[in-house]
Scaffold this motif. Structure first.
Motif, PDB file in Angstrom:
ATOM      1  N   ASN A 354      24.987  28.418  56.546  1.00 39.41           N
ATOM      2  CA  ASN A 354      23.847  28.650  55.668  1.00 39.41           C
ATOM      3  C   ASN A 354      23.185  27.331  55.292  1.00 39.41           C
ATOM      4  OD1 ASN A 354      22.150  30.420  54.242  1.00 39.41           O
ATOM      5  ND2 ASN A 354      23.218  29.996  52.340  1.00 39.41           N
ATOM      6  N   ARG A 355      24.001  26.301  55.113  1.00 39.17           N
ATOM      7  CA  ARG A 355      23.464  24.989  54.797  1.00 39.17           C
ATOM      8  C   ARG A 355      22.664  24.420  55.965  1.00 39.17           C
ATOM      9  NH1 ARG A 355      27.837  20.745  53.277  1.00 39.17           N
ATOM     10  NH2 ARG A 355      28.512  22.569  52.097  1.00 39.17           N
ATOM     11  N   THR A 358      19.251  25.886  55.817  1.00 40.24           N
ATOM     12  CA  THR A 358      18.486  25.293  54.723  1.00 40.24           C
ATOM     13  C   THR A 358      17.979  23.909  55.094  1.00 40.24           C
ATOM     14  OG1 THR A 358      19.777  26.515  53.086  1.00 40.24           O
ATOM     15  CG2 THR A 358      18.586  24.579  52.309  1.00 40.24           C
ATOM     16  N   ARG A 361      15.141  24.081  57.579  1.00 41.16           N
ATOM     17  CA  ARG A 361      13.917  24.542  56.922  1.00 41.16           C
ATOM     18  C   ARG A 361      13.295  23.428  56.096  1.00 41.16           C
ATOM     19  NH1 ARG A 361      15.870  28.429  53.629  1.00 41.16           N
ATOM     20  NH2 ARG A 361      15.659  30.093  55.174  1.00 41.16           N
ATOM     21  N   GLN A 362      14.126  22.682  55.378  1.00 43.56           N
ATOM     22  CA  GLN A 362      13.616  21.596  54.541  1.00 43.56           C
ATOM     23  C   GLN A 362      12.946  20.506  55.359  1.00 43.56           C
ATOM     24  OE1 GLN A 362      17.206  20.497  52.488  1.00 43.56           O
ATOM     25  NE2 GLN A 362      16.865  21.929  50.793  1.00 43.56           N
ATOM     26  N   GLU A 426       9.578  32.044  54.067  1.00 40.54           N
ATOM     27  CA  GLU A 426      10.818  31.507  54.633  1.00 40.54           C
ATOM     28  C   GLU A 426      11.092  30.104  54.110  1.00 40.54           C
ATOM     29  OE1 GLU A 426      12.830  30.572  59.003  1.00 40.54           O
ATOM     30  OE2 GLU A 426      10.978  31.737  58.868  1.00 40.54           O
ATOM     31  N   CYS A 428      10.248  29.088  51.151  1.00 41.56           N
ATOM     32  CA  CYS A 428      10.561  29.227  49.721  1.00 41.56           C
ATOM     33  C   CYS A 428      11.142  30.619  49.476  1.00 41.56           C
ATOM     34  CB  CYS A 428       9.304  29.022  48.868  1.00 41.56           C
ATOM     35  SG  CYS A 428       8.382  27.507  49.228  1.00 41.56           S
ATOM     36  N   ASP A 430      13.294  31.972  47.559  1.00 45.12           N
ATOM     37  CA  ASP A 430      13.615  32.471  46.218  1.00 45.12           C
ATOM     38  C   ASP A 430      12.393  32.584  45.308  1.00 45.12           C
ATOM     39  OD1 ASP A 430      16.329  32.485  46.926  1.00 45.12           O
ATOM     40  OD2 ASP A 430      16.537  30.360  46.415  1.00 45.12           O
TER      41      ASP A 430
END
Length: 470
Positions: A354-355, A358, A361-362, A426, A428, A430
């Protein structure tokens, strides 16, 4: 009241395929033990379906007169399995004008199941006993028996590197005098009579020569100049203990991953083509969770001109599958994962993937691709083409007090021609969609974005002046 699904064609199509490893049928009045054996055998294989109300020889649909009693018989059968087999609610369907009961056995169940001590597996349309070797492999694969906890023949404490053990204890601020008892508590050692013996986990983590015991417990790293295998490449066979392998693999990445210019916020920064944090997490995940019981292959780290791949021997462990791997928490090698966590390589409770998503994506990159193929788990990262396309100059926007979400959208457009609502969601995940919609509206109002299309076909592009496009 029965829940009836009028799906005649689906059920009849299933029957037309014939019985096999993942499909069997019985008449209504079968015995509970016979049903339990088939359910357990499917659970020990790859799951499947059982249809009640079909003649076994003629494949003729006879139907089920009392569906409630048939469903009750299914649950009685599940209770006879050890451990108890938890199944989805059986479904009542209609086939050839008669009611049948369809029982589903999911794939990837977490246990190994038996009937009064008998372990069965599906071979074709039959339930057959496991061979000792196949049963052991399944117990290891499903985490019932950890391969890492076994003691190799002829291994003793002299096969461990005391300097590495002392460095581990120093990292934990533990006294180094009685390391045997501490490693016993950590699960790295096992007692055989009065003797302490190293497990496979201890040899992999602290062994003088881990590859003596597990020749393929290593990493094959290769860098190819194109998009496929070729005769021209840089190769390194990475061996040693698992911590040593991870450090050597990081050095290989630093030597072979290109640097590209990306936008971080509203400024240009040079960074690796693949974020080191993401690749490092993949390698730690592979080392911590690979199937060391599979002796035929090692971990592969492949660098191509357009992607990076990490191959890990063994299918996903226990209940983890491609659908839940970003949320599931299960370790095939909990002792190895714990020690690597102690050394700062991996979070003990996290699976790590999962990291990776992330971090990618970042950095404005595509999400990783996960797949199982040929008994191995493979993750692919996609970077920017090399050499990278020119990055737009966003300096005119630095004084506009954009919020961090809007800066992410600009960062995304540094590497993509357009951004859609789903792309932004995707980036953002949350944030409420209405908030993201207002972000876009604000960027359009300020003359930073241009809105294109309408409704579901809407997308946004960057409005740059001639000076900015240089």
């Amino acid at each position: 009241m029965d829940q009836i699904f009028d799906e005649n064609e689906n059920v009849l199509t299933l029957i037309a395929q014939g019985m096999g490893a993942d499909l069997h049928w019985f008449p209504e009045g079968l015995g509970v033990t016979e049903l339990a054996e088939t359910l357990a055998a499917m659970a020990n294989t790859h799951g499947g379906r059982v249809i009640l109300g079909v003649a076994p020889r003629s494949s003729k649909v006879q139907g089920v007169a009392d569906t409630e009693a048939a469903i009750d018989r299914v649950f009685q059968a599940a209770l006879r399995v050890e451990p108890v087999l938890v199944l989805p609610m059986p479904l009542v369907r209609t086939a050839a004008g008669s009611k049948v009961v369809v029982v589903s056995v999911p794939d990837g169940l977490p246990n190994v199941y038996n009937i009064q001590g008998r372990y069965l597996v599906r071979e074709g349309r039959h339930n057959t006993p496991f061979s000792a070797r196949a049963l052991r492999e399944l117990l290891v694969a499903r985490g019932v028996l950890q391969f890492e906890s076994r003691v190799p023949v002829d291994a003793d404490l002299d096969d461990l590197d005391v300097e590495q053990i002392e460095a581990y204890l120093a990292h934990l601020n533990r006294p180094q005098t009685d390391w045997g008892q501490f490693l016993l508590q950590r699960g790295c050692l096992a007692k055989e009579g009065d003797q302490l013996c190293p497990t496979y986990a201890a040899l992999l983590l602290f062994g003088k020569n881990p590859q003596r015991w597990l020749p393929n417990a290593s990493i094959l790293a290769a860098h190819f100049p194109g998009i496929s295998f070729s005769d021209e490449f840089i190769k390194q066979d990475i061996s040693g203990t698992l911590p040593q392998q991870l450090r050597k693999a990081e050095t290989f990445l630093q030597d072979n991953v290109h640097a590209v210019v990306r936008m971080v916020g509203l400024s240009r920064q040079e960074s690796p083509e693949y974020p080191y944090n993401a690749v490092r997490e993949l390698l730690v995940n592979a080392v911590a969770h690979r199937d060391y019981n599979q002796q035929g292959d090692n971990i592969h780290l492949y660098l191509y001109s357009d992607r990076l791949e990490v191959h890990s021997p063994g299918e996903l462990p226990g209940p983890v599958n491609l659908e839940n791997l970003l949320k599931a928490r299960f370790s095939r090698n909990p002792v190895i994962a714990q020690v690597l966590s102690d050394l700062g390589f991996v979070e003990r409770l996290g699976y790590g993937l999962n990291r990776v998503v992330t971090v990618m994506r970042q950095n404005g990159l595509r999400a990783p691709h996960f797949e199982e193929s040929g008994g191995a788990f493979r993750v692919t990262l996609y970077g920017q083409p090399f050499p990278a396309a020119p990055v737009p100059d966003f300096s005119p926007f630095q004084g506009l007090a954009l919020n961090p979400r809007q800066e992410k959208a600009l960062d995304y457009l540094a590497h993509n021609r357009r951004i859609t609502n789903s792309d932004y969601q995707e980036l953002c995940p949350d944030v409420h969609p209405e908030t993201l919609r207002r972000d876009f509206a604000d960027l359009v109002k300020r003359g930073i974005f241009i809105k294109m299309g309408s409704k579901r076909a809407t997308y946004y592009i960057l409005k740059l002046t001639t000076k900015d496009k240089r």
